[in-house]
Design an enzyme around this catalytic site. Structure first.
Site, mmCIF file in Angstrom:
data_model
loop_
_atom_site.group_PDB
_atom_site.id
_atom_site.type_symbol
_atom_site.label_atom_id
_atom_site.label_comp_id
_atom_site.label_asym_id
_atom_site.label_seq_id
_atom_site.Cartn_x
_atom_site.Cartn_y
_atom_site.Cartn_z
ATOM 1 N N HIS A 35 0.839 -1.207 0.000
ATOM 2 C CA HIS A 35 0.000 0.000 0.000
ATOM 3 C C HIS A 35 0.874 1.258 0.000
ATOM 4 C CE1 HIS A 35 -4.143 -1.693 0.525
ATOM 5 N NE2 HIS A 35 -3.443 -2.734 0.923
ATOM 6 N N ALA A 125 -5.576 -14.143 -6.135
ATOM 7 C CA ALA A 125 -4.612 -14.469 -5.079
ATOM 8 C C ALA A 125 -3.670 -13.314 -4.781
ATOM 9 C CB ALA A 125 -3.809 -15.699 -5.484
ATOM 10 N N GLU A 162 -6.863 -0.460 -16.383
ATOM 11 C CA GLU A 162 -7.458 -1.029 -15.170
ATOM 12 C C GLU A 162 -8.169 0.042 -14.349
ATOM 13 O OE1 GLU A 162 -6.529 -4.178 -11.618
ATOM 14 O OE2 GLU A 162 -5.422 -4.208 -13.495
ATOM 15 N N ASP A 174 2.256 -3.255 -10.299
ATOM 16 C CA ASP A 174 1.980 -4.565 -10.886
ATOM 17 C C ASP A 174 2.337 -4.604 -12.367
ATOM 18 O OD1 ASP A 174 0.979 -4.918 -8.381
ATOM 19 O OD2 ASP A 174 -1.123 -4.994 -8.980
ATOM 20 N N TYR A 223 -9.820 -1.400 0.363
ATOM 21 C CA TYR A 223 -8.702 -0.762 -0.353
ATOM 22 C C TYR A 223 -9.008 0.722 -0.543
ATOM 23 C CZ TYR A 223 -5.527 0.329 -4.266
ATOM 24 O OH TYR A 223 -4.580 0.906 -5.077
#
Length: 382
Positions: A35, A125, A162, A174, A223
């Site tokens: 984070h 996951a 995204e 990512d 989140y």
């Protein structure tokens, strides 16, 4: 069958010809720095040897024809000469459409392609199956059409897809590690400047990922809440992002700050410092120091950021008891389930997995899945 074998076979069967080329893009695991990415901070991920592969055939028109080999060969067909909108009912399609839409908006000259997609990155996951898909599609267009696009731009384009098209908030980590990883290295990424530093992984170090199989029900709403709390803390301190604080400044200026926001900020500021220290420890092969930093990071996620769950904390305890001081373990990913990552000597892997298989179901009524990984190369042509 590997993803590359599968896309080749499905392409030949469905399009009745061999693909012109194949590309791949890996998933990732974040070793430390959780984070911190959307707080302009530091992260230390490595690409893993689970990946998304795309088989590509050139077309002489403006149609993009996609087959999802992992979804019963579901299809999507859209036209580059028409505005690219959302698919009515196939969520996977929107990741692909978003990537293509923003490549177009960035001014890259596109033409139609036939694409078959398959991957073995475990979904849900926290190992970035979605970023792996976005980067693989960007890589497919780059390689097939010779686009003059950098790996960093492929990553940013995937992140935009995204965030803005699929509608999921995410930082840049990512996509960046999937696009730019290097075999046997971790990547220290400054999420503000996008500067990267390759950190060699010791050759006698195994990367073990253990999926708790806890269903991550709260992850999206929580989140967004954590993100808002971090932004509120940054406003309180008058800084652009929590990246701009150290622990002394955090402590000195906390009067008037909501206690929960303070604890959220303390985790982020601490993890930025821990991530920089962990990169140095990893480069020096100092597994004892690395283990301490990973333990401190997990404790902060548990107590200050409050994103772990009992099953995850239990997994960390089970694994840490077997690793001892030579290596570390912590939760990785957004939280509320998902995976833990352990760095340990290869000769301890079998013992750790056996302990997890014996103790975790007995304590939590769940079976964990273990993946022994290697730090892998980023996206490219096969």
């Amino acid at each position: 069958m590997t993803p590359s074998q599968r896309v080749s076979a499905v392409f030949a069967e469905q399009f009745e010809q061999q693909p012109d080329l194949l590309v791949r893009a890996p998933g990732r695991v974040n070793l430390i720095g959780e984070h911190t990415d959307y707080n302009d901070g530091f992260v230390l991920p490595c690409a893993i040897d689970y990946e998304t592969c795309v088989a590509i055939g050139l077309r002489d028109d403006s149609l993009v024809h996609v087959i999802a080999a992992d979804y019963g060969n579901q299809r999507d067909l859209f036209d580059l000469d028409q505005p690219i909108g959302h698919h009515a009912d196939q969520r996977w399609s929107d990741y692909i459409r978003g990537v293509v839409k923003y490549l177009q908006e960035r001014g890259y000259p596109l033409r139609g392609l036939n694409l078959v997609v398959s991957g073995n990155v475990p979904q849900g996951a926290g190992l970035s199956s979605s970023a792996s898909l976005e980067v693989a599609i960007g890589q497919a267009f780059k390689e097939a059409l010779g686009l003059a696009i950098t790996q960093a731009e492929i990553a940013l384009n995937g992140q935009q897809a995204e965030n803005q098209f699929v509608g999921c908030n995410c930082g840049i980590m990512d996509q960046m590690i999937s696009a730019s990883g290097k075999q046997d290295h971790a990547l220290l990424l400054d999420c503000r400047s996008l500067e990267t530093r390759l950190i060699p992984m010791p050759t006698d170090l195994a990367v073990l990922i253990v999926n708790s199989n806890v269903r991550r029900g709260l992850v999206d709403s929580e989140y967004n809440t954590r993100r808002q709390q971090c932004e509120a803390a940054a406003r309180h301190y008058g800084v652009k992002a929590l990246r701009d604080l150290d622990l002394a400044a955090l402590e000195a200026g906390k009067a008037g700050l909501d206690e929960v926001c303070y604890r959220r900020a303390r985790h982020v500021v601490g993890d930025n410092s821990r991530t920089l220290a962990a990169a140095d420890a990893l480069a020096q092969g100092d597994l004892v120091r690395l283990g301490e930093l990973m333990a401190d990071s997990h404790a902060a996620m548990r107590d200050d950021f409050e994103i772990t769950v009992p099953a995850i904390d239990g997994l960390v305890e089970i694994i840490k008891a077997r690793i001892g001081t030579e290596g570390g373990v912590r939760m990785t990913g957004g939280g509320f389930g998902g995976c833990v990552v352990a760095l340990l000597h290869p000769d301890k892997v079998a013992e750790v997995i056996a302990a997890v298989d014996a103790e975790y179901p007995a304590r939590f009524g769940l079976k964990a899945d273990s993946y022994v990984c290697r730090a892998s190369a980023g996206a490219g042509k096969l």
